[in-house]
Design a protein around this motif. Structure first.
Motif, short mmCIF file in Angstrom:
data_model
loop_
_atom_site.label_atom_id
_atom_site.label_comp_id
_atom_site.label_asym_id
_atom_site.label_seq_id
_atom_site.Cartn_x
_atom_site.Cartn_y
_atom_site.Cartn_z
N TRP A 151 0.84 -1.21 0.00
CA TRP A 151 0.00 0.00 0.00
C TRP A 151 0.88 1.25 0.00
O TRP A 151 0.61 2.20 -0.75
CB TRP A 151 -0.91 0.01 1.23
CG TRP A 151 -1.75 1.25 1.30
CD1 TRP A 151 -2.98 1.44 0.76
CD2 TRP A 151 -1.38 2.50 1.90
NE1 TRP A 151 -3.42 2.73 0.98
CE2 TRP A 151 -2.45 3.39 1.68
CE3 TRP A 151 -0.27 2.95 2.60
CZ2 TRP A 151 -2.43 4.72 2.15
CZ3 TRP A 151 -0.24 4.27 3.06
CH2 TRP A 151 -1.31 5.14 2.84
N ALA A 163 1.03 4.21 -2.77
CA ALA A 163 0.70 5.57 -2.36
C ALA A 163 1.81 6.56 -2.71
O ALA A 163 1.56 7.72 -3.01
CB ALA A 163 0.42 5.60 -0.86
N ASN A 198 -7.17 8.87 -3.75
CA ASN A 198 -7.18 8.67 -2.31
C ASN A 198 -6.70 9.89 -1.52
O ASN A 198 -6.44 9.79 -0.32
CB ASN A 198 -6.31 7.46 -1.95
CG ASN A 198 -6.90 6.16 -2.44
OD1 ASN A 198 -7.75 5.57 -1.80
ND2 ASN A 198 -6.45 5.72 -3.62
N SER A 218 -5.02 6.11 6.73
CA SER A 218 -5.57 4.79 6.47
C SER A 218 -5.28 3.84 7.63
O SER A 218 -4.49 4.14 8.54
CB SER A 218 -4.96 4.21 5.19
OG SER A 218 -3.57 3.95 5.39
N TYR A 227 -3.55 1.24 7.33
CA TYR A 227 -2.15 0.87 7.19
C TYR A 227 -1.24 1.86 7.92
O TYR A 227 -0.29 1.47 8.61
CB TYR A 227 -1.75 0.81 5.71
CG TYR A 227 -2.58 -0.18 4.91
CD1 TYR A 227 -2.44 -1.55 5.11
CD2 TYR A 227 -3.50 0.26 3.98
CE1 TYR A 227 -3.20 -2.46 4.38
CE2 TYR A 227 -4.27 -0.64 3.24
CZ TYR A 227 -4.11 -2.00 3.45
OH TYR A 227 -4.86 -2.89 2.74
N ASP A 250 -8.02 1.09 3.18
CA ASP A 250 -7.30 2.21 2.59
C ASP A 250 -8.08 3.52 2.64
O ASP A 250 -7.65 4.53 2.09
CB ASP A 250 -6.92 1.90 1.14
CG ASP A 250 -8.12 1.59 0.27
OD1 ASP A 250 -9.26 1.61 0.78
OD2 ASP A 250 -7.93 1.31 -0.93
#
Length: 306
Positions: free
Chosen positions: A107, A111, A121, A153, A155, A291
């Motif tokens: 991720w 990103a 996002n 997020s 994450y 996410d």
């Protein structure tokens, strides 16, 4: 003289008889002046939870993670360290299913490198550091140090937990007399709910409301008329029976566990400043994907000592 100003501002900002928007402005003013040392130290403390039945003992952060606390994590080396972004614990409560492997690292790389992903996002970054969405927003971001961090997020929240453990001895959390945990992670739903006092019908973390007009005394919800996050210390009347703050209203909170072992959807408790009182009940949940980054989703950390 400064101490007297701090004391007066704190008393007014936490006075439930004053209109919530006025209190919120006073709370921001106190954050700007600087909190009394005792209150500032309190923002880094944990509450011990004895547990029961299938819930072993644990400690949970007394407050959600603030903008000022999250800012410590925003360094290039923390976004270049694969160790911080891998091995997030995998739960389909109550079952632990190992970990999520390199999903967090994947991720992060997307990103950082995928422009379409960044635009979709709302990912903003500088010098290899991914900033929370709304980080530069005057209502929600770093200009308000003791408001809860939002726009990150699941994450990012997990990576922060791993960073906190890795740097425990050098951080304020490690200076509060708590032994270094063996694990720091997001709370399980059951742990969060237990610390909030349980999900008895129509119950908030602070108890039940006899009159909904009193909600502004206890929590930052849509009905408070504030229209933004508030400093995490602003609602002492909203404390849970276990002694945990800001569990109803202000921000939804990321949890460690997904709905089940086959689905990625998470169920977030807590309600927020944008939702009405029903969302702030302990039993309420927001369903989102890992996410998702939004202006009323934050988190707090949980730790295991043995």
């Amino acid at each position: 003289q400064r101490a007297e100003v701090q004391k007066s501002l704190y008393q007014a900002a936490t006075d439930g008889d004053l209109p919530a928007p006025i209190r919120a402005n006073l709370a921001d003013l106190l954050d700007g002046v600087g909190l009394p040392r005792e209150l500032e130290n309190d923002l880094y403390t944990f509450v011990s939870i004895v547990g029961r039945d299938a819930i072993p003992p644990y400690v949970i952060a007394k407050y959600p993670v603030t903008n000022a606390q999250y800012a410590r994590f925003l360094k290039p080396e923390n976004f270049a360290s694969k160790d911080l972004w891998t091995g997030f614990p995998k739960y389909a409560e109550p079952e632990k299913l190992g970990d999520w492997g390199i999903e967090g690292w994947d991720w992060l790389q997307t990103a950082l490198k995928d422009e379409a992903f960044q635009e979709h996002n709302d990912v903003d970054f500088e010098n290899g550091v991914i900033l929370p969405s709304y980080w530069r927003d005057a209502r929600l971001g770093v200009m308000r140090p003791n408001a809860p961090v939002v726009g990150i997020s699941w994450y990012e929240a997990n990576a922060y937990c791993k960073w906190l453990l890795a740097n425990w001895d050098e951080l304020d959390e490690g200076q509060q007399g708590l032994a270094k945990p063996i694990e720091i992670r997001l709370p399980l739903e059951s742990e969060w709910e237990f610390a909030a006092g349980g999900d008895e019908y129509k119950r908030f973390a602070f108890g039940k409301l006899k009159d909904l007009k009193d909600q502004q005394r206890y929590a930052n919800m849509e009905g408070s008329g504030i229209n933004r996050t508030t400093p995490v210390w602003m609602y002492p009347k909203g404390i849970s029976p276990a002694g945990v703050m800001d569990m109803s209203g202000n921000v939804w909170e990321w949890q460690a566990n997904h709905r089940d072992k086959d689905r990625y959807t998470l169920r977030l408790p807590g309600g927020s400043w944008e939702f009405n009182h029903d969302a702030a009940r302990v039993s309420s949940r927001l369903k989102v994907d890992s996410d998702f980054r939004y202006y009323d989703i934050g988190f707090r950390v949980c730790a295991l000592l043995s």
